[in-house]
Structure formats: structure tokens, C-alpha cells
Design an enzyme around this catalytic site. Structure first.
Site, PDB file in Angstrom:
ATOM      1  N   LYS A 214       0.831  -1.211   0.000  1.00  0.00           N
ATOM      2  CA  LYS A 214       0.000   0.000   0.000  1.00  0.00           C
ATOM      3  C   LYS A 214       0.874   1.274   0.000  1.00  0.00           C
ATOM      4  CE  LYS A 214      -3.283   2.897   0.396  1.00  0.00           C
ATOM      5  NZ  LYS A 214      -4.104   3.236  -0.761  1.00  0.00           N
ATOM      6  N   SER A 262       1.521  17.495 -14.955  1.00  0.00           N
ATOM      7  CA  SER A 262       2.296  18.394 -14.098  1.00  0.00           C
ATOM      8  C   SER A 262       1.422  19.571 -13.668  1.00  0.00           C
ATOM      9  CB  SER A 262       3.530  18.890 -14.849  1.00  0.00           C
ATOM     10  OG  SER A 262       3.126  19.528 -16.042  1.00  0.00           O
ATOM     11  N   CYS A 270      -4.104  10.916   1.459  1.00  0.00           N
ATOM     12  CA  CYS A 270      -3.201   9.755   1.480  1.00  0.00           C
ATOM     13  C   CYS A 270      -1.766  10.042   1.031  1.00  0.00           C
ATOM     14  CB  CYS A 270      -3.786   8.648   0.621  1.00  0.00           C
ATOM     15  SG  CYS A 270      -5.285   7.977   1.333  1.00  0.00           S
TER      16      CYS A 270
END
Ligand SMILES: NC(=O)c1ccc[n+]([C@@H]2O[C@H](COP(=O)([O-])OP(=O)(O)OC[C@H]3O[C@@H](n4cnc5c(N)ncnc54)[C@H](O)[C@@H]3O)[C@@H](O)[C@H]2O)c1
Ligand SMILES: O=c1ccn([C@@H]2O[C@H](COP(=O)(O)OP(=O)(O)O[C@H]3O[C@H](CO)[C@@H](O)[C@H](O)[C@H]3O)[C@@H](O)[C@H]2O)c(=O)[nH]1
Length: 433
Positions: A214, A262, A270
Site C-alpha cells: 500500500k 504536471s 493519502c
């Protein structure tokens, strides 16, 4: 199967509703009575496309919510989806999950038969074995691997597409040590793996590997964006269109086309938290994560660069400046890690009067942290009389703006997401192009 989900926030609520949709009987358990009430009333407690429909369909049927942890005793398997925030030093704060595990353990003390506890929260390798299992064993008086099992099953859904990501995953990661645990997870996810167009690979691995997969997934993606941002910053200096560069290098299968946009950088609940947690974890083992440090440095510079570009055209001190977009990305009202915060801070430091707009409740959340910003009801109202605008979030409605720019006092637009059309009458500054 009978499933319980402890923690009904962004992840827990969508996991609960999706599992109900797959045919399981699900109870969502949260200490927040408001969340519980909303789910039982058939409403979604969060802004997430597709979720209101699922909750409306299944609430009162295969989906119910409660504040009582005792409800998990009537289920075969409990997901734990509580928050794992960052501490000041970036390391992960496990206290909420530990407290929740105590609730789960105390309830399991009175359950007969095997029960599986599945960690959905993002936790570092070792934390499940060294901190969470001992809490469960102590609170339940039972032994892991015998009367109950523990697995990690990290979640890879993105906000704004959580339902779709859950229903069509590219992988399912089962970290466990116990055959019964793998078996229950296989049964639970069988409807996803067996659906006609399923593409999910099932990765059966250990607890530590499951946890690290993860972090690696998120940190790699964050690094990919920072890499293209660094390249694109250099592109701008040379007058090179970085989006043409991204499109071309994305054709190389080894690079891949996604996550090469970009701009203002990565935010969210997260990427910032998980990157910081992995850096702190590396340092704890006396490994200097120099690349990961740079990944964060590049990211935090991007919003400040936007203000620098604006100041090439106007002195912002004492002037009204519009910030368009407060959520960390479109289709969510979440402001965690939003790049807009760094832009607002830089503008306020330079004495600007910030006027901000976001199409969601993100503005209400932001007002708690940035009370001096003026929050308005439309992009047009933010732009009216402004001496510059920073486009922070790629909401489609910002891409459609046109005549609204004509009401600016100085029509300088610094586009952090490359969504505004360049045209006569606007002084356009791309961030990286
Ligand atoms: N947000 C995402 O898109 C996402 C995606 C993948 C993984 N994750 C990870 O999943 C975890 C949860 O994240 P989130 O964004 O859903 O958090 P969140 O803060 O939105 O939700 C957590 C919920 O847990 C509840 N809770 C806290 N203590 C409790 C207890 N003792 N009993 C019952 N409920 C309790 C809270 O009231 C809250 O509603 C984190 O570890 C996060 O890193 C998040
Ligand atoms: O090319 C890109 C792609 C994304 N972003 C930014 O990156 C951030 C994160 O975007 P995204 O990954 O779409 O959102 P999250 O909902 O934070 O999802 C990430 O974090 C989740 C929580 O762990 C994981 O489950 C997901 O797999 C992972 O993509 C946002 O600020 C985006 O604006 C860019 O700047 N350029």
C-alpha cells in the site's frame, strides 16, 4: 456473508455500500452518530459519485449502520477502516485504530466461533503484528490464529471514483498468515473476481508485505508526479510544452501515460500522509530517504511558484487575489493536503486579500482553518475585481470559464492544472508550460 465495517468515513462507507451491493449483509459501525443516522436514512455522509445511489438502494436492507460495536458479533468478518493521521514529525498516529481495536477485541470476547479482523486502514509493516494483534488478544482474551484471525487488505480506491475503483480493481491484496483468513477473503471478493470483465489479480502475501504494498503504491505515484513536475519546471524555463513531453514519454510502456499531469502538485488524505509516514519509518531504522525527501520538497514548492509567477505581473500586497478550487482534486469536498492551503498561506504572507471559491462544501472546511479568506458562491464572484487568479483544482467548471475573466481588475491567470484556455485579454501563466 455477514460483514461489519468499523469506521464509516471515506473508505469505510464506500466499502460497506459496495459490499452490500455485491450481495453481502453489511453493518457499518461508527462512533459518529450523525454518520450512522445519515446512512440509515439512506443518505451518503460524504461527497462521492455513485455512493448516494448505492446507500439509497441498500439502506434498511443489506446495509445498516449503528454506533454499537456489539453488532459485529453477528458477523463473520470485520473490516477496520479508521483514520491513521500523521503526527507532527510525519510518523503515523495509530492511537485511533488501537482504541478501535480495543472495542473490537472486547466485543469478540463474547463471540463464539472463528472471526476474521481485516485491517483496511493504511498501517506500516509490523504494526499489525506488534501493536494491533496484542491489543485484540488482550481485549478479547483469545489467541490470534486460533479463535480469531487477522489480515491486512489495503484499499486502493481514489476519492471521486471510490465506487468504481472498488468494483473494478486492478488488484486485491490479501496479507495474512492463516489459511482460514485467505479463504474468507477469497469468498468475500468472489463476486468481484468472477464478474465477466474482471481484471483483478489476487495477490496473496504476508502481513508485512501487504502493508508495504500500500505504501509503495502511493509513494511511487507521488514520486511519479513530483518527477514530472521537476521535469516540467525545467521545460518552462526552456519554453518547452511539458504536456507534449508527458504525452510522448507516456507512450513508453515502462513509464505509462497516467499520473504525468504536471502542475500544482499532489494533495489528498493519502499521498502526503503516506509519504511522510514512510520517510519517518525509514529514519526510525536509520535509513535516510533522500529521494522521498526531494519528492516532498518539489511538491511543496509548486503552489509557492504559482504565487511567484503571479507576482511577476502584479504586486499582490493589499490586493484581492482569487483562488479557484479548494478541494485537493475534483469530485470531492476533501481539503486534506490540498495544495490550495500552501497557496493561500503564501498569498497571505505577502499581504494579499484572498477570495476563494470551490463548488463543494470544501469552502466550509477551509473556513475553519483559514478564517481570513473571503469565501464566495461562484468563480465569477471570486474573479470580479481580482488582481490575479490561481487555478488550483481541475474542476470542469473552471475549464469552462471565459467572459468571467474580463471582470478582473488585472486579468492574470496562473493555471496550476492546465485547464484554462489561453486567449487575448488574459495574461496567462502556466505553472510548468
Ligand atoms: N480516503 C481514502 O481515499 C483512502 C483510500 C485508501 C486507504 N485509506 C486509508 O483508510 C483509513 C481510513 O481513512 P478515511 O479517509 O476513510 O478516514 P476517515 O477519517 O474519513 O474515517 C474514519 C472513521 O472512523 C471512525 N472511528 C474512529 N474511531 C472509531 C471507533 N473506535 N469505532 C468506530 N468508528 C470509529 C470516525 O468517526 C470516522 O468516521 C486510513 O488509514 C487511510 O489512510 C484512505
Ligand atoms: O497526473 C497527476 C495525477 C494526480 N495529481 C494529483 O495527485 C493528488 C492525488 O490524486 P489521486 O491519486 O487521484 O487521489 P486520491 O484519492 O488521493 O488517491 C490516492 O490515494 C488513495 C488513498 O491511499 C489511494 O487509494 C489511491 O490509489 C491513490 O491514487 C491530487 O491532488 C491530484 O490533483 C497530479 O497532480 N497529477
Amino acid at each position: 456473508m455477514n460483514v461489519s465495517v468499523v469506521g464509516s468515513g471515506y473508505v469505510g462507507t464506500s466499502v460497506a455500500a459496495c459490499l452490500a451491493d455485491l450481495g453481502h449483509d453489511v453493518v457499518a459501525i461508527d462512533i459518529d452518530a450523525d454518520i450512522v443516522e445519515r446512512i440509515n436514512a439512506g443518505e451518503s455522509p460524504i461527497h462521492e459519485p455513485g455512493l448516494p445511489e448505492l446507500i439509497e438502494e441498500h439502506a434498511g436492507g443489506r446495509l445498516r449502520a449503528t454506533t454499537e460495536h456489539a453488532a459485529l458479533r453477528d458477523t463473520d468478518l470485520t473490516f477496520v477502516a479508521m483514520q491513521t493521521p500523521s503526527r507532527e514529525d510525519g510518523s503515523i498516529d495509530l492511537s485511533v485504530v488501537e482504541a478501535g481495536m480495543r472495542d473490537v477485541g472486547e466485543t469478540l470476547a463474547e463471540k463464539e466461533g472463528y472471526h476474521l479482523v481485516v485491517v483496511k486502514s493504511t498501517v506500516l509493516p509490523g504494526m499489525t503484528e506488534e501493536r494491533l494483534i496484542p491489543v485484540l488478544e488482550e481485549a478479547s482474551g483469545k489467541t490470534e490464529g486460533e479463535e480469531f484471525g487477522v489480515a491486512v487488505n489495503p484499499e486502493f480506491q481514489s476519492q471521486g471514483s471510490a465506487v468504481d475503483d472498488f468494483m473494478n480493481p486492478d488488484k486485491l491484496v490479501f496479507g495474512a498468515t492463516d489459511d482460514r483468513a485467505y479463504g474468507l477473503l477469497r469468498d468475500l471478493y468472489a463476486p468481484l473476481v468472477e464478474q465477466a470483465d474482471a481484471r483483478a489479480e489476487v495477490v496473496e502475501t504476508g502481513l508485512r508485505e501487504g502493508a508495504m504494498i500500500k505504501y509503495a503504491n502511493n509513494v511511487f505515484l507521488a514520486a511519479k508526479i513530483s518527477t514530472i513536475n521537476e521535469i516540467a519546471n525545467v521545460c518552462k524555463e526552456y519554453g518547452v510544452d511539458s504536456y507534449e513531453v508527458s504525452d510522448a514519454i507516456g507512450l513508453d510502456e515502462r513509464i505509462g501515460a497516467s499520473f504525468l499531469r504536471s502542475g500544482a502538485g499532489w494533495g489528498g488524505s493519502c499521498f502526503p500522509k503516506d509519504t511522510d509516514a514512510l520517510r519517518a519509518a525509514a529514519r526510525e531504522k536509520e535509513y535516510e530517504p533522500v529521494l522521498l525527501d526531494a519528492v516532498v520538497t518539489v511538491n511543496d514548492r509548486q503552489p509557492v511558484r504559482m504565487v511567484d509567477f503571479l507576482e511577476r505581473h502584479v504586486d499582490v500586497e493589499g490586493r484581492r487575489v482569487a483562488v479557484l478550487g479548494l478541494a485537493f482534486k475534483p469530485e470531492t469536498d476533501d481539503i486534506r493536503g490540498s495544495r490550495s492551503k500552501l497557496a493561500i498561506e503564501a498569498l497571505e504572507q505577502r499581504g494579499a486579500q484572498v477570495v476563494a471559491f470551490d463548488p463543494t462544501e470544501a469552502a466550509d472546511h477551509m473556513a475553519e482553518q483559514y478564517p481570513d479568506v473571503k469565501y464566495v458562491e461562484s468563480a465569477a464572484a471570486a474573479l470580479d475585481g481580482a488582481h490575479g487568479a490561481l487555478v488550483m483544482t481541475d474542476w470542469p467548471e473552471f475549464a469552462a470559464l471565459d467572459a468571467e475573466f474580463d471582470a478582473m481588475a488585472d486579468p492574470v491567470v496562473v493555471d496550476g492544472r492546465r485547464i484554462v484556455e489561453r486567449r487575448e485579454g488574459i495574461v496567462y501563466e502556466g505553472l510548468t508550460w
